[in-house]
Write a protein that holds these residues in place. Structure first.
Motif, PDB file in Angstrom:
ATOM      1  N   PHE A  60       0.816  -1.214   0.000  1.00 24.35           N
ATOM      2  CA  PHE A  60       0.000   0.000   0.000  1.00 24.35           C
ATOM      3  C   PHE A  60       0.851   1.266   0.000  1.00 24.35           C
ATOM      4  O   PHE A  60       0.344   2.360  -0.245  1.00 24.35           O
ATOM      5  N   SER A  61       2.133   1.130   0.287  1.00 21.97           N
ATOM      6  CA  SER A  61       3.030   2.284   0.350  1.00 21.97           C
ATOM      7  C   SER A  61       3.610   2.556  -1.031  1.00 21.97           C
ATOM      8  O   SER A  61       3.359   1.829  -1.998  1.00 21.97           O
ATOM      9  N   ASP A  62       4.410   3.612  -1.114  1.00 20.95           N
ATOM     10  CA  ASP A  62       5.046   3.965  -2.385  1.00 20.95           C
ATOM     11  C   ASP A  62       6.450   3.391  -2.516  1.00 20.95           C
ATOM     12  O   ASP A  62       7.195   3.749  -3.428  1.00 20.95           O
ATOM     13  N   VAL A  63       6.815   2.502  -1.598  1.00 23.34           N
ATOM     14  CA  VAL A  63       8.129   1.862  -1.659  1.00 23.34           C
ATOM     15  C   VAL A  63       8.165   0.884  -2.831  1.00 23.34           C
ATOM     16  O   VAL A  63       7.192   0.166  -3.083  1.00 23.34           O
ATOM     17  N   LYS A  64       9.253   0.846  -3.562  1.00 25.09           N
ATOM     18  CA  LYS A  64       9.421  -0.114  -4.641  1.00 25.09           C
ATOM     19  C   LYS A  64       9.299  -1.519  -4.074  1.00 25.09           C
ATOM     20  O   LYS A  64       9.941  -1.854  -3.080  1.00 25.09           O
ATOM     21  N   GLN A  65       8.479  -2.348  -4.706  1.00 26.21           N
ATOM     22  CA  GLN A  65       8.060  -3.601  -4.092  1.00 26.21           C
ATOM     23  C   GLN A  65       9.180  -4.615  -3.853  1.00 26.21           C
ATOM     24  O   GLN A  65       9.093  -5.431  -2.943  1.00 26.21           O
ATOM     25  N   ASP A  66      10.230  -4.578  -4.640  1.00 29.47           N
ATOM     26  CA  ASP A  66      11.308  -5.553  -4.441  1.00 29.47           C
ATOM     27  C   ASP A  66      12.509  -4.953  -3.710  1.00 29.47           C
ATOM     28  O   ASP A  66      13.531  -5.615  -3.534  1.00 29.47           O
ATOM     29  N   ALA A  67      12.389  -3.714  -3.248  1.00 27.78           N
ATOM     30  CA  ALA A  67      13.547  -3.004  -2.683  1.00 27.78           C
ATOM     31  C   ALA A  67      14.134  -3.704  -1.470  1.00 27.78           C
ATOM     32  O   ALA A  67      15.355  -3.898  -1.373  1.00 27.78           O
ATOM     33  N   SER A  68      13.288  -4.104  -0.525  1.00 32.03           N
ATOM     34  CA  SER A  68      13.812  -4.698   0.706  1.00 32.03           C
ATOM     35  C   SER A  68      14.486  -6.041   0.452  1.00 32.03           C
ATOM     36  O   SER A  68      15.411  -6.427   1.163  1.00 32.03           O
ATOM     37  N   PRO A 105      -1.237  10.480   9.725  1.00 31.89           N
ATOM     38  CA  PRO A 105      -1.255  10.258   8.271  1.00 31.89           C
ATOM     39  C   PRO A 105      -0.651   8.897   7.938  1.00 31.89           C
ATOM     40  O   PRO A 105       0.431   8.550   8.424  1.00 31.89           O
ATOM     41  N   SER A 106      -1.358   8.139   7.115  1.00 31.67           N
ATOM     42  CA  SER A 106      -1.011   6.736   6.896  1.00 31.67           C
ATOM     43  C   SER A 106      -0.500   6.469   5.482  1.00 31.67           C
ATOM     44  O   SER A 106      -0.845   7.183   4.534  1.00 31.67           O
ATOM     45  N   CYS A 107       0.300   5.425   5.343  1.00 26.80           N
ATOM     46  CA  CYS A 107       0.703   4.936   4.013  1.00 26.80           C
ATOM     47  C   CYS A 107       0.191   3.508   3.814  1.00 26.80           C
ATOM     48  O   CYS A 107       0.715   2.757   3.009  1.00 26.80           O
ATOM     49  N   THR A 108      -0.851   3.142   4.556  1.00 31.01           N
ATOM     50  CA  THR A 108      -1.379   1.777   4.514  1.00 31.01           C
ATOM     51  C   THR A 108      -2.867   1.786   4.145  1.00 31.01           C
ATOM     52  O   THR A 108      -3.391   2.787   3.678  1.00 31.01           O
ATOM     53  N   ASN A 109      -3.542   0.673   4.392  1.00 28.88           N
ATOM     54  CA  ASN A 109      -4.983   0.583   4.112  1.00 28.88           C
ATOM     55  C   ASN A 109      -5.814   0.821   5.370  1.00 28.88           C
ATOM     56  O   ASN A 109      -6.924   0.324   5.496  1.00 28.88           O
ATOM     57  N   PHE A 110      -5.264   1.578   6.300  1.00 23.39           N
ATOM     58  CA  PHE A 110      -5.996   1.951   7.510  1.00 23.39           C
ATOM     59  C   PHE A 110      -5.467   3.284   8.034  1.00 23.39           C
ATOM     60  O   PHE A 110      -4.393   3.741   7.635  1.00 23.39           O
ATOM     61  N   VAL A 111      -6.248   3.899   8.914  1.00 22.92           N
ATOM     62  CA  VAL A 111      -5.854   5.164   9.538  1.00 22.92           C
ATOM     63  C   VAL A 111      -6.029   5.026  11.041  1.00 22.92           C
ATOM     64  O   VAL A 111      -7.057   4.516  11.516  1.00 22.92           O
ATOM     65  N   TYR A 112      -5.039   5.478  11.785  1.00 26.61           N
ATOM     66  CA  TYR A 112      -5.039   5.411  13.243  1.00 26.61           C
ATOM     67  C   TYR A 112      -5.482   6.763  13.787  1.00 26.61           C
ATOM     68  O   TYR A 112      -4.826   7.783  13.569  1.00 26.61           O
TER      69      TYR A 112
END
Length: 353
Positions: A191-199, A293-300
């Motif tokens: 859900f974030s903008d991180v490149k999916q294979d980066a880690s 502010p969230s970078c996922t599929n939920f908000v706290y």
């Protein structure tokens, strides 16, 4: 008093069982699920696999591991497939933790990490989040002890929705002792903008890194329980020794394979979530209700006691199930992003609170 309590293992006597989220509501947004559901092609593969239910599945999920290896530039030997990520955390603790060990976890994160460690008899050192709810890796480093065996780090974090840049994790791993295992839970990374294979590229340099992901969230397969974790092949061999023989069904594996074959699915879901998240955050801002502010599929959400009571009542009246819990005696709320129609009702409820 339970009549068998006196013969139970002493390590579990003070534990509290995990309490699942409430399921009785018209709109269920309390478990970070994908309310759109999987594409029809995935359900077709589920039906095909179910037709062979009389047979045991491939115990090592060879085809799925090979698919993941090709997808992320690794070897099939680097992957362990599990009954959700909870299943992997159970396996990990079985394989590596003992009563003399200690693990590090955040005081505001997924509770299953600490629960499994305690079941294994290990002690748990809780690392406080900072005032802005961030999980600062310097704080983890300063809490390392001679008997620290593992660090569990959720990024993006549940329930806060915050993430640290991958470079911070890389720099932390450079100084982390090699005998301490670092479990990086990336259940919400898609859900974030991180490149999916980066880690995954970090696995080339850090043998003590384990990267965990799941099909429960972005792939809408929470009910089929399938997670996948990547690590050095020698770590995978050890964990395989304690892995349940048939812990992932053929139906679950078929669904995962079908999901990963759909190239645009992740981007479609991610775009839908981002739209819904903007709607929710804009409404909270207009109501002057504090949130992270969230970078996922939920908000706290971090309401005042008065706001919390109003939101509790209005969500109940609208038959909307969100996740309420206390953090250090403070009432907080986690709201999963639902479908467009659901978000219209959710926003309306908050506006009327």
């Amino acid at each position: 008093m339970n009549k068998f309590f006196n013969i139970a293992r002493k390590e579990i006597k003070d534990l509290e069982a995990y309490i699942p989220a409430k399921r009785e509501a018209e709109i269920i947004i309390n478990a970070n699920e994908n309310n759109w559901g999987a594409p029809s092609e995935v359900y077709e593969e589920i039906c095909r696999a179910a037709a062979n239910a009389k047979r045991y599945p491939d115990s090592t999920n060879t085809q799925l591991r090979e698919l993941l290896a090709a997808r992320f530039g690794l070897s099939a030997e680097n992957f362990i497939i599990s009954n959700g990520l909870d299943g992997f955390f159970t396996m990990f603790c079985r394989a590596f933790l003992s009563p003399n060990d200690d693990i590090l976890v955040s005081d505001c994160t997924f509770s299953v990490y600490a629960l499994n460690a305690k079941i294994a008899g290990s002690s748990v050192t809780v690392v406080p989040v900072r005032e802005d709810f961030s999980q600062n890796l310097d704080d983890y480093y300063s809490n390392i002890k001679p008997n620290t065996k593992a660090i569990f780090y959720c990024n993006p974090n549940n329930p806060t929705g915050l993430a640290v840049p991958l470079v911070e994790i890389k720099n932390f791993l450079k100084k982390l002792p090699k005998n301490i295992l670092f479990i990086l839970d990336e259940a919400y990374i898609e859900f974030s903008d991180v490149k999916q294979d980066a880690s995954y590229k970090l696995l080339e340099k850090f043998d003590n890194l384990i990267i965990c992901r799941t099909c429960s969230k972005i792939c809408a397969l929470a009910g089929l329980r399938i997670g996948y974790s990547a690590m050095h092949k020698d770590l995978a061999k050890i964990i395989s020794l304690v892995r349940e023989t048939y812990c992932v069904s053929e139906v679950a594996e078929a669904a995962a394979k079908a999901s990963f074959s759909m190239k645009n699915m992740i981007q479609i879901v991610k775009s839908r979530v981002k739209t819904g998240r903007k709607m929710l955050e804009k409404t909270l801002e207009e109501k002057a209700i504090r949130f992270i502010p969230s970078c996922t599929n939920f908000v706290y959400i971090l309401p005042t006691p008065e706001e919390n009571e109003k939101l509790r009542k209005i969500f109940e009246s609208y038959s909307i199930a969100v996740r309420f819990w206390k953090f250090h005696e403070r009432e907080t709320i986690r709201v999963t992003i639902g479908t467009e129609n659901e978000m219209v009702k959710i926003v309306s409820a908050i506006q009327n609170a």
